[in-house]
Design a protein around this motif. Structure first.
Motif, PDB file in Angstrom:
ATOM      1  N   GLU A  32       0.826  -1.206   0.000  1.00  0.00           N
ATOM      2  CA  GLU A  32       0.000   0.000   0.000  1.00  0.00           C
ATOM      3  C   GLU A  32       0.863   1.261   0.000  1.00  0.00           C
ATOM      4  O   GLU A  32       0.414   2.327  -0.407  1.00  0.00           O
TER       5      GLU A  32
ATOM      6  N   LEU B  41       4.984   0.703  -4.382  1.00  0.00           N
ATOM      7  CA  LEU B  41       4.617  -0.265  -5.417  1.00  0.00           C
ATOM      8  C   LEU B  41       5.526  -0.038  -6.611  1.00  0.00           C
ATOM      9  O   LEU B  41       5.801   1.108  -6.973  1.00  0.00           O
TER      10      LEU B  41
ATOM     11  N   GLU C 128       8.243   2.620  -6.472  1.00  0.00           N
ATOM     12  CA  GLU C 128       7.964   4.040  -6.276  1.00  0.00           C
ATOM     13  C   GLU C 128       7.031   4.191  -5.083  1.00  0.00           C
ATOM     14  O   GLU C 128       6.356   3.245  -4.680  1.00  0.00           O
ATOM     15  N   ILE C 129       6.981   5.422  -4.586  1.00  0.00           N
ATOM     16  CA  ILE C 129       6.044   5.687  -3.501  1.00  0.00           C
ATOM     17  C   ILE C 129       4.645   5.735  -4.080  1.00  0.00           C
ATOM     18  O   ILE C 129       4.409   6.346  -5.110  1.00  0.00           O
ATOM     19  N   GLU C 130       3.716   5.054  -3.387  1.00  0.00           N
ATOM     20  CA  GLU C 130       2.367   4.983  -3.932  1.00  0.00           C
ATOM     21  C   GLU C 130       1.437   5.926  -3.187  1.00  0.00           C
ATOM     22  O   GLU C 130       0.662   6.655  -3.790  1.00  0.00           O
ATOM     23  N   GLU C 131       1.529   5.916  -1.879  1.00  0.00           N
ATOM     24  CA  GLU C 131       0.597   6.735  -1.109  1.00  0.00           C
ATOM     25  C   GLU C 131       1.398   7.450  -0.031  1.00  0.00           C
ATOM     26  O   GLU C 131       2.200   6.842   0.659  1.00  0.00           O
ATOM     27  N   THR C 132       1.196   8.746   0.091  1.00  0.00           N
ATOM     28  CA  THR C 132       2.029   9.484   1.024  1.00  0.00           C
ATOM     29  C   THR C 132       1.257   9.943   2.255  1.00  0.00           C
ATOM     30  O   THR C 132       1.798  10.625   3.095  1.00  0.00           O
TER      31      THR C 132
ATOM     32  N   LYS D  35      -4.254   4.489  -8.615  1.00  0.00           N
ATOM     33  CA  LYS D  35      -2.874   4.602  -8.129  1.00  0.00           C
ATOM     34  C   LYS D  35      -2.066   3.381  -8.497  1.00  0.00           C
ATOM     35  O   LYS D  35      -0.969   3.450  -9.030  1.00  0.00           O
ATOM     36  N   LYS D  36      -2.657   2.233  -8.178  1.00  0.00           N
ATOM     37  CA  LYS D  36      -1.921   0.990  -8.392  1.00  0.00           C
ATOM     38  C   LYS D  36      -1.755   0.717  -9.880  1.00  0.00           C
ATOM     39  O   LYS D  36      -0.712   0.221 -10.319  1.00  0.00           O
TER      40      LYS D  36
ATOM     41  N   LEU E 280       1.184   2.728 -11.260  1.00  0.00           N
ATOM     42  CA  LEU E 280       2.519   2.204 -10.948  1.00  0.00           C
ATOM     43  C   LEU E 280       2.755   0.850 -11.610  1.00  0.00           C
ATOM     44  O   LEU E 280       3.878   0.518 -11.982  1.00  0.00           O
TER      45      LEU E 280
ATOM     46  N   SER F  96       1.396   8.917  -7.872  1.00  0.00           N
ATOM     47  CA  SER F  96       1.649   7.710  -8.648  1.00  0.00           C
ATOM     48  C   SER F  96       1.740   8.026 -10.140  1.00  0.00           C
ATOM     49  O   SER F  96       2.641   7.548 -10.829  1.00  0.00           O
TER      50      SER F  96
ATOM     51  N   TRP G  25       7.006  14.430  -1.204  1.00  0.00           N
ATOM     52  CA  TRP G  25       7.394  13.494  -2.272  1.00  0.00           C
ATOM     53  C   TRP G  25       6.885  13.966  -3.624  1.00  0.00           C
ATOM     54  O   TRP G  25       7.584  13.894  -4.619  1.00  0.00           O
TER      55      TRP G  25
END
Lengths: 143, 909
Positions: free
Chosen positions: A117, A120, A123-127, B129-130, B133, B169, B218
């Motif tokens: 979570e 992924l 890379e960073i997916e959720e910050t 998001k997924k 990526l 993402s 980020w």
């Protein structure tokens, strides 16, 4: 991008490993050893949190007895990844309510789910910590 | 283990049991033991209906299988099924699996499905998001199978999403794809700047995305990095916003944060921002401020900050024109070589290497040489290369060069690569007045009781070639030279000894007095075991003992200079970098190194582009104008106009234009008037109000959303014009949302610098369910900058003659339609001329159906250009002759092109 994530204790036992680049099993073993030897002897106070490793660099942070290491490209932003580690640890901490080494060992499948979570495909997916935690709660209910 | 194996054999194993045992296997595997069973059971679990079982199944697959494993093929179908299912959780699990072990095959079979999940308006944020990526993973694996540039606009439009998680993402995905497709993704520049402005200045974000009070560091870092992939924008509005953002980031860093996390996050953004500022313009005041900050950083107490300070300073050194601001801190930087942390030492080394120039080379190289003796082993090889390169590049005297390099070799010993000594030999051979000194210097080194093999090699080569130049000096007689070299030979490897033999044969030629010593050596080497040495010895022995010297003399001719070639040292150093995902925006090294690199890249790009435009030229060019001209090539006279309208250089490949009768009508109308409707479809309506004063103009573009839902991810850009001739800027970055049933106004400033062809293209794209893109011509012709002038008959003809015929005249004859009563529509023609900025001169031509006009074109850099024209329709032949004369050749053609089309039509305007 992140090449791999390793969480090791001070004895060099790997508690969590995630590989975003293809390495075969022997190579993985070798990298675990090398990273441990590279990081463990470093001084906490007078040395930075970044070390060059092969063509990459390792950004690491120590929490009690555990080293959280991210291996990233040599021109990636170091501090951003350093804080990403912290974000991940905060998530773990809230999820397990005071996380400790054994939580990582016995709840390995949960840890991997959490990892997926936050990061992924390297890379960073959720910050946002809140978003991740809400999602994890939702997934818990499915079980 | 045995129990698990037995359980798996049981055909009645319940799915719960299976899950339990697979989980156990994973545990065993994680602890580091080999696990070779259970793959099949794991694949079975993947197809289960229960979320937890599926989860464990996928986990086992992703952990225990390698991406090339054949077992993965078994699950591709289950993954596909989960991807297409209408269940968010299963979608996510499938995406995780691909993101973790996605292979080439998966990119081919599953790429389109993943893309669909990403762009589908019904996908929940998590899936988006997924999917972004996962697509990134597949793209990195196998870029060829994914049509990245076709997807560009759609993907970039997601950068406007409200959910910052999705934006992070997608930005990662855009970063990877944009590096390979800069043009296709060029939209993202504006989007990134806009987003940064929102985050940093407007502080528009959901509270959960603040990380220790810093708005998603980020995302900021990623956006700032993305902008560094592009050359600085030429749009002053965008640049202005960007400058504001950078300034704000720099100012924020003044207050030191209270806790570590906030401090780190703030610095992460700060360093990236400095990097971008340097990239944009290394001479800007922002960079000057940043340099001061960096100076403070490199003597900071915190190691991380020192490390990054040095790193960023190296970036500055790589770009800046003047190294002055960095040189002020030379002592601090040199002291950093003695930092406690190897990472910091390495950065200091890079920086020293980058900031080295002819003024400070002696100090820096001297310092590096001193440090080399105590440096970490891992660092030495790189250091040696860097010292060798700096010495060569910035040497003020050859003497110093030779001294330094020899000292380098003698102190670094084993860390000296072969390349280093090759290079010394190359330079010595090619520089005649260096040879004598080099021979003396190397001899000094050889006399030391201990000296490194590389030195012996150089000694062998240089003394062999140039030993005779110094043989008359006291203490350097042939026999002494021979002894100095030969005493070292027993400790050397075979290739070195072979080299020494060659040296000896050269000496046989120039030093006959020691010939018998040399022949003795050959004699002895004829019986060594090494085949290479033995063969050389035998051959040399034979040559040396021949009765006549002619063969020997011929053999031992002086070496010709080496052809100039690229330094092998640089090649070697460059080889050490590489293999990073993220294209480097700069390399360690001085300014020239970076400029070279840019040039090489540019050359490659233009070659690519030439290919592209050649392909595009026919398909899209500025088709409408050219076609209509070519069709009416009646008497061959239109050749002049044909030439002038043909685009000589295509500035940016023009997008394919949308066209329909009504679009054309709106466009034509607007060419002659300043206000009106530009475009309309079921969802939006666009209108224009414009005004022109001299060479400046202001166009207000009104965009109305006709739908009941807001329109998002709105972008408007103008392309297809030559920025040197026509500058077009938006007063501010267009806002990306237009709420339902409202109208947004965008002001565009235009400046006419030089006469130009055709009209630019307005590209509009927006998201309303799916992505819509509209490309239409902006009614901005060169005639918009015309102003009518009134001339008397005599004045007119005087000028008409003064200008004369071609090339300053452009003429065309084309068919026309008559109005309903069978006459030439003079009123229409008058309207057209007036609409294009000409004034009509009524008393010039006696024939009332002919029209005569005059106008002046205002430009900012080419001054004013006068232009005269005559329209002579012929009712009987249904033809019309249009003649344009102008003081500038190109203007005549451009005006002709602009006027001909409306004149030839009989549209009831």
């Amino acid at each position: 991008m992140i090449r791999f994530i390793l969480v090791q204790n001070r004895q060099g036992k790997t508690r969590l490993s995630k590989w975003y680049a293809p390495f075969d099993d022997d190579e993985k073993l070798r990298i675990r050893g090398e990273v441990h030897r590279l990081i463990a002897p470093r001084d906490q106070k007078h040395q930075s949190n970044f070390v060059e490793y092969r063509n990459y660099k390792v950004v690491y942070r120590r929490y009690a007895g555990l080293f959280f290491c991210l291996c990233v490209d040599s021109n990636d932003n170091e501090l951003a990844y350093l804080e990403a580690i912290h974000l991940f640890v905060e998530v773990l901490d809230s999820f397990f309510e005071n996380v400790c080494e054994l939580d990582l060992v016995f709840n390995f499948y949960k840890v991997y789910a959490i990892l997926d979570e936050v990061f992924l495909a390297g890379e960073i997916e959720e910050t946002s910590k809140e978003v991740v935690l809400a999602r994890l709660e939702e997934l818990e209910k499915l079980e | 283990m045995a129990n698990i194996r037995r359980q798996f054999k049981d055909p009645q194993l319940s799915s719960y049991q299976r899950k339990k045992y697979v989980a156990k296997l994973i545990f065993v595997y994680i602890l580091g033991y080999k696990v070779d069973v259970g793959h099949f059971e794991a694949a079975n679990l993947v197809t289960s209906n229960k979320y937890t079982e599926k989860q464990i199944g996928y986990l086992a697959m992703t952990l225990m299988l390698h991406e090339h494993s054949e077992l993965l093929l078994m699950v591709v179908n289950s993954i596909k099924k989960d991807l297409e299912e209408n269940n968010e959780y299963n979608n996510c699990l499938a995406l995780h699996a691909i993101a973790n072990v996605g292979s080439n095959e998966m990119a081919e079979t599953l790429g389109p499905s993943v893309h669909r999940l990403l762009i589908s308006p019904t996908s929940p944020n998590f899936v988006k998001k997924k999917a972004a990526l996962t697509l990134l993973r597949l793209y990195r694996k196998y870029p060829e199978v994914l049509p990245a540039s076709d997807w560009a606009q759609r993907i970039v439009s997601i950068m406007d999403d409200d959910d910052l998680g999705v934006v992070v993402s997608v930005t990662s995905l855009v970063m990877a794809m944009a590096q390979d497709h800069l043009d296709a993704f060029s939209f993202c520049y504006q989007k990134a700047v806009d987003r940064l402005h929102k985050l940093v200045i407007d502080r528009e974000y959901t509270a959960t995305y603040a990380y220790y009070r810093i708005p998603s560091p980020w995302l900021q870092v990623k956006l700032l990095r993305l902008l560094q992939y592009y050359p600085p924008s030429i749009d002053p509005t965008v640049l202005d916003v960007l400058q504001k953002v950078l300034k704000a980031i720099l100012n924020n860093s003044v207050e030191v944060a209270s806790n570590v996390q906030q401090n780190n996050a703030q610095n992460a953004v700060l360093f990236e921002a400095i990097g971008l500022a340097i990239h944009l313009d290394a001479t800007s005041p922002i960079v000057a401020d940043a340099a001061e900050l960096l100076a403070r950083f490199i003597s900071s107490k915190e190691t991380n900050v020192r490390y990054l300070g040095l790193d960023t300073m190296a970036h500055l050194a790589a770009r800046a024109d003047s190294l002055y601001s960095i040189k002020q801190h030379q002592t601090t930087i040199i002291n950093s070589l003695r930092d406690k942390d190897v990472s910091v030492r390495r950065r200091a080394l890079d920086l020293l290497y980058s900031m080295c120039d002819t003024d400070n080379a002696e100090i820096i190289v001297g310092e590096l040489l001193r440090y080399l003796r105590v440096a970490d082993y891992g660092l030495r090889e790189e250091m040696v290369l860097k010292i060798a390169i700096s010495t060569e590049k910035f040497a003020t005297s050859y003497k110093w060069y030779i001294d330094t390099i020899l000292q380098l070799i003698s102190s670094a010993g084993d860390h000296v690569g072969e390349e280093v000594w090759y290079r010394v030999v190359q330079i010595t051979t090619n520089t005649e007045n260096l040879q004598e000194y080099a021979a003396r210097a190397i001899f000094e080194h050889l006399r030391q009781p201990q000296c490194h093999e590389s030195l012996v090699k150089i000694g062998g080569y240089i003394l062999g070639e140039y030993g005779h130049l110094v043989a008359n000096d006291p203490g350097l007689s042939p026999i002494e030279q021979f002894q100095a070299l030969h005493t070292k030979s027993p400790y050397c490897s075979a290739p070195t000894r072979a080299l020494l033999l060659t040296t000896y044969i050269k000496w046989v030629n120039v030093f006959p007095e020691i010939k018998h010593h040399l022949v003795n050596v050959f004699e002895r080497y004829r019986y060594v075991l090494d085949a290479e040495l033995q063969q050389r010895a035998c051959e040399y022995y034979a040559v040396a003992t021949r009765e006549t010297d002619d063969l020997l003399q011929q053999m031992c001719e002086e070496m010709p200079p080496f052809p100039p070639r690229e330094s092998t040292l640089l090649n070697r150093l460059n080889k050490k970098h590489g293999d990073t995902e993220d294209g480097r925006v700069w390399v360690v090294g001085g300014k020239e190194v970076n400029e070279e690199r840019e040039k090489a890249k540019l050359r490659k790009n233009t070659a690519d582009q030439a290919g592209n435009t050649a392909a595009n030229g026919n398909a899209s060019g500025d088709v409408p104008d050219l076609m209509s001209l070519a069709d009416i090539d009646l008497n061959g006279q239109s050749s002049a106009s044909g030439v002038s309208t043909a685009p000589t250089i295509v500035y940016a490949p023009k997008p394919v234009l949308d066209s329909s009768p009504s679009i054309d009508k709106w466009y034509e109308k607007l060419c002659m008037s300043n206000d009106g409707i530009l475009y309309e479809n079921t969802s939006i309506q666009m209108g224009i109000k414009s005004e022109y004063h001299g060479h400046l103009g202001r166009i207000a573009l009104y965009v109305g959303n006709k739908m009941t839902v807001p329109l998002t991810s709105f972008t408007a850009t103008v392309t297809g014009h030559n920025p040197d001739a026509l500058s077009i800027t938006f007063a501010k970055i267009p806002s990306n949302t237009i709420t339902s049933r409202t109208q947004a106004q965008h002001v565009i400033h235009v400046e006419n610098k030089k006469p130009f062809d055709g009209s630019p293209v307005l590209m509009i794209s927006y998201l309303a369910g799916s992505l819509t893109t509209i490309n239409i011509q902006l009614p901005l012709l060169v005639t918009k900058f015309f102003e009518g002038v009134t001339l008397s008959q005599t004045d007119f003809f005087e000028r008409w003659k003064l200008i004369g015929g071609p090339p300053r005249e452009a003429q065309v004859v084309f068919p026309i339609n008559l109005d309903e009563s069978g006459n030439v529509d003079i009123a229409k023609n008058r309207k057209i001329l007036l609409g294009h900025g000409f004034s009509l001169l009524s008393d010039v031509d006696p024939n009332p159906i002919n029209l005569v006009g005059a106008g002046v074109l205002h430009t900012s850099s080419a001054g004013k250009v006068g232009c005269l024209l005559r329209v002579e329709p012929n009712k009987v032949a249904k033809l019309c002759r249009l003649t344009v004369r102008s003081t500038s050749e190109e203007v005549a053609g451009q005006v002709l092109a602009a006027l001909q089309k409306p004149l030839s039509k009989n549209s009831a305007l």
